[in-house]
Enzyme design. Structure first.
Site, short mmCIF file in Angstrom:
data_model
loop_
_atom_site.label_atom_id
_atom_site.label_comp_id
_atom_site.label_asym_id
_atom_site.label_seq_id
_atom_site.Cartn_x
_atom_site.Cartn_y
_atom_site.Cartn_z
N GLN A 251 56.57 138.19 122.29
CA GLN A 251 57.67 138.39 123.23
C GLN A 251 57.24 138.05 124.65
O GLN A 251 57.97 137.38 125.40
CB GLN A 251 58.14 139.84 123.17
CG GLN A 251 59.34 140.14 124.04
CD GLN A 251 60.54 139.36 123.62
OE1 GLN A 251 60.81 139.22 122.43
NE2 GLN A 251 61.29 138.82 124.56
N HIS A 254 57.35 134.40 126.29
CA HIS A 254 58.60 133.74 126.67
C HIS A 254 58.57 133.35 128.14
O HIS A 254 58.79 132.20 128.50
CB HIS A 254 59.80 134.65 126.40
CG HIS A 254 60.35 134.51 125.02
ND1 HIS A 254 61.02 133.40 124.60
CD2 HIS A 254 60.33 135.37 123.97
CE1 HIS A 254 61.40 133.56 123.34
NE2 HIS A 254 60.98 134.74 122.93
N GLU A 319 67.16 144.40 123.02
CA GLU A 319 67.61 143.15 122.41
C GLU A 319 67.05 143.04 120.99
O GLU A 319 67.79 142.79 120.04
CB GLU A 319 67.13 141.97 123.26
CG GLU A 319 67.49 140.61 122.69
CD GLU A 319 66.84 139.47 123.46
OE1 GLU A 319 67.27 138.32 123.27
OE2 GLU A 319 65.90 139.73 124.24
N HIS A 320 65.74 143.19 120.86
CA HIS A 320 65.08 143.18 119.55
C HIS A 320 64.42 144.53 119.33
O HIS A 320 63.70 145.02 120.19
CB HIS A 320 63.98 142.11 119.49
CG HIS A 320 64.42 140.73 119.86
ND1 HIS A 320 64.26 140.23 121.14
CD2 HIS A 320 65.01 139.76 119.14
CE1 HIS A 320 64.73 138.99 121.18
NE2 HIS A 320 65.20 138.69 119.98
N ASP A 353 63.85 134.72 115.20
CA ASP A 353 64.02 133.67 116.20
C ASP A 353 64.28 132.31 115.57
O ASP A 353 64.96 131.47 116.16
CB ASP A 353 62.77 133.58 117.09
CG ASP A 353 62.75 134.63 118.18
OD1 ASP A 353 63.80 135.28 118.38
OD2 ASP A 353 61.71 134.80 118.83
N HIS A 412 113.92 145.82 129.98
CA HIS A 412 113.42 145.87 128.60
C HIS A 412 114.44 146.57 127.70
O HIS A 412 114.71 146.13 126.57
CB HIS A 412 112.09 146.63 128.55
CG HIS A 412 110.92 145.85 129.05
ND1 HIS A 412 110.84 145.37 130.33
CD2 HIS A 412 109.78 145.44 128.42
CE1 HIS A 412 109.69 144.73 130.48
NE2 HIS A 412 109.03 144.75 129.33
#
Length: 425
Positions: A251, A254, A319-320, A353, A412
């Protein structure tokens, strides 16, 4: 990695960073200039930011053909394998139009249609991401998007990464342009001489890209405003230290802003894990990037119980999430917020991924509390269908008139009354 042992320390690390006003103003200026000067501004900004002077923004068919000669047979096969698995998963997300007749004379339904056009942003810079092409393009094509456009920054020689081009071609992307950054988002949203605007923009990017997506939202649809990528690993005493450390570093490589954290049951395990992370870090190709990420955003929290771990996970909404405990399914139903959950020692984030099938474009920065992974549904729109016959309208007319008058919308009420009166006459 920093080891946290108190709840207060952990809360401070979970706090989120916001985009600065300085970036927002700069991005707003870029968007305004692209709207005014169109292609000329894209070419100027490409030269300024990427150091490339382009003769044309659009990637030619010849460039795509040549890209196949640049990728290895094994890479081509890997892309095809991943495409098959991603297609298999996302095919399950397709929705169909439907009709019901809940009572006599009443016909209701929902019409499901694909978006006519969509744009995918693929980052460049520190790395190329053909897998992200697959993850964005495949659900769009399954949805039935007729015009799918891809933008990505050019390389130093003015070309686009060959693997990205091949992935785009394998997925049926219709148009590819050599433009990156906030200017690419502006072009997709508002159009230029070369790039016709699209209805939705998806794909990750840096802070400038994320800010641009935020600013154009409303004029076009977007998937999400993605922050830096993140992983949270829940480990126990049985978790293999080398596995956990490798996933944290996967991770961290990245980019410098990526976040990697781990929840562990004891200070002894935390100290051992920190040592293992440092050991593996020294062998990494992207050592400097991963090191900065770990130093700035990496942490290990010692938790006293499963309940505390679950509370922290749901607060973090990562996220993960990797659950690498001895019985990873045991508390799965208690996890309320996560973009994707990986169960067991042999389901690392790297699997998701690239090859597992579920989408790797996931909500970040706590937005998993209210957002979902990218899917086929992101490229669809729905229209309600309503048909009442006269007798059915008469059945509900009094209630409609009562509600309309309560809201002081007498027009209406009249729209109902003229039909009922016509029927009674």
């Amino acid at each position: 990695m920093q080891i946290l042992t108190t709840r207060e320390q952990i809360k401070q690390r979970i706090a989120r960073q916001k985009t600065t006003l300085t970036i927002e103003q700069e991005v707003r200026n870029i968007i305004d200039r692209v709207k005014r000067f169109k292609d000329a501004e894209l070419l100027m900004l490409t030269k300024r930011f990427d150091g490339v002077t382009l003769q044309a923004l659009r990637v030619s068919e010849q460039e795509i053909k040549e890209a196949y000669n640049e990728v290895s047979i094994s890479l081509l096969q890997a892309l095809k394998d991943a495409r098959g698995r991603i297609q298999c998963f996302h095919e399950q997300q397709k929705e169909e139009s439907w009709r019901i007749e809940p009572e006599a004379g009443v016909y209701l339904g929902q019409q499901v249609r694909p978006l006519a056009s969509a744009g995918i942003y693929i980052p460049g810079g520190k790395a190329s991401y053909p897998s992200t092409v697959l993850m964005n393009a495949i659900p769009a094509k399954i949805a039935g998007v007729k015009r799918l456009v891809l933008t990505t920054p050019p390389q130093a020689n003015g070309s686009v990464n060959a693997a990205v081009l091949v992935a785009a071609d394998l997925c049926g992307v219709d148009e590819i342009y050599k433009v990156g950054g906030a200017q690419a988002i502006a072009a997709l949203a508002y159009g230029t001489e070369s790039i016709q605007p699209v209805l939705k923009i998806t794909g990750p990017g840096n802070a400038y890209v994320a800010c641009a997506k935020k600013l154009v939202f409303g004029d076009v649809s977007i998937d999400m405003i993605a922050g830096p990528s993140e992983v949270c690993i829940w480990a126990d005493e049985q978790s293999d230290l080398s596995f956990v450390a490798a996933d944290l570093l996967a991770q961290a490589e990245h980019d410098e802003d990526a976040s990697a954290c781990c929840l562990v049951p004891s200070l002894k395990y935390a100290e051992s894990l920190s040592i293992e992370v440092s050991r593996q870090l020294e062998r990494m190709d992207r050592k400097e990037i991963a090191k900065k990420s770990i130093q700035s955003n990496g942490w290990i929290a010692v938790v006293e119980s499963e309940e505390e771990a679950i509370e922290m996970i749901n607060d973090l909404a990562p996220e993960h999430l990797e659950i690498m405990t001895i019985n990873p399914e045991k508390r799965l139903d208690d996890i309320e917020h996560a973009g994707a959950i990986f169960l067991g020692a042999y389901s690392p984030e790297a699997l998701g991924d690239y090859m597992a099938g579920p989408n790797h474009t996931l909500p970040t920065s706590g937005t998993a509390k209210f957002s979902s992974p990218l899917g086929v549904y992101d490229f669809m729109k729905k229209t309600s269908i309503i048909r009442y016959k006269k007798e059915a309208l008469e059945q509900v007319s009094d209630a409609i008139i009562e509600l309309a008058k309560t809201e002081q919308l007498n027009g209406h009420a009249t729209a109902i009354q003229v039909r009922i009166q016509e029927e009674s006459e």
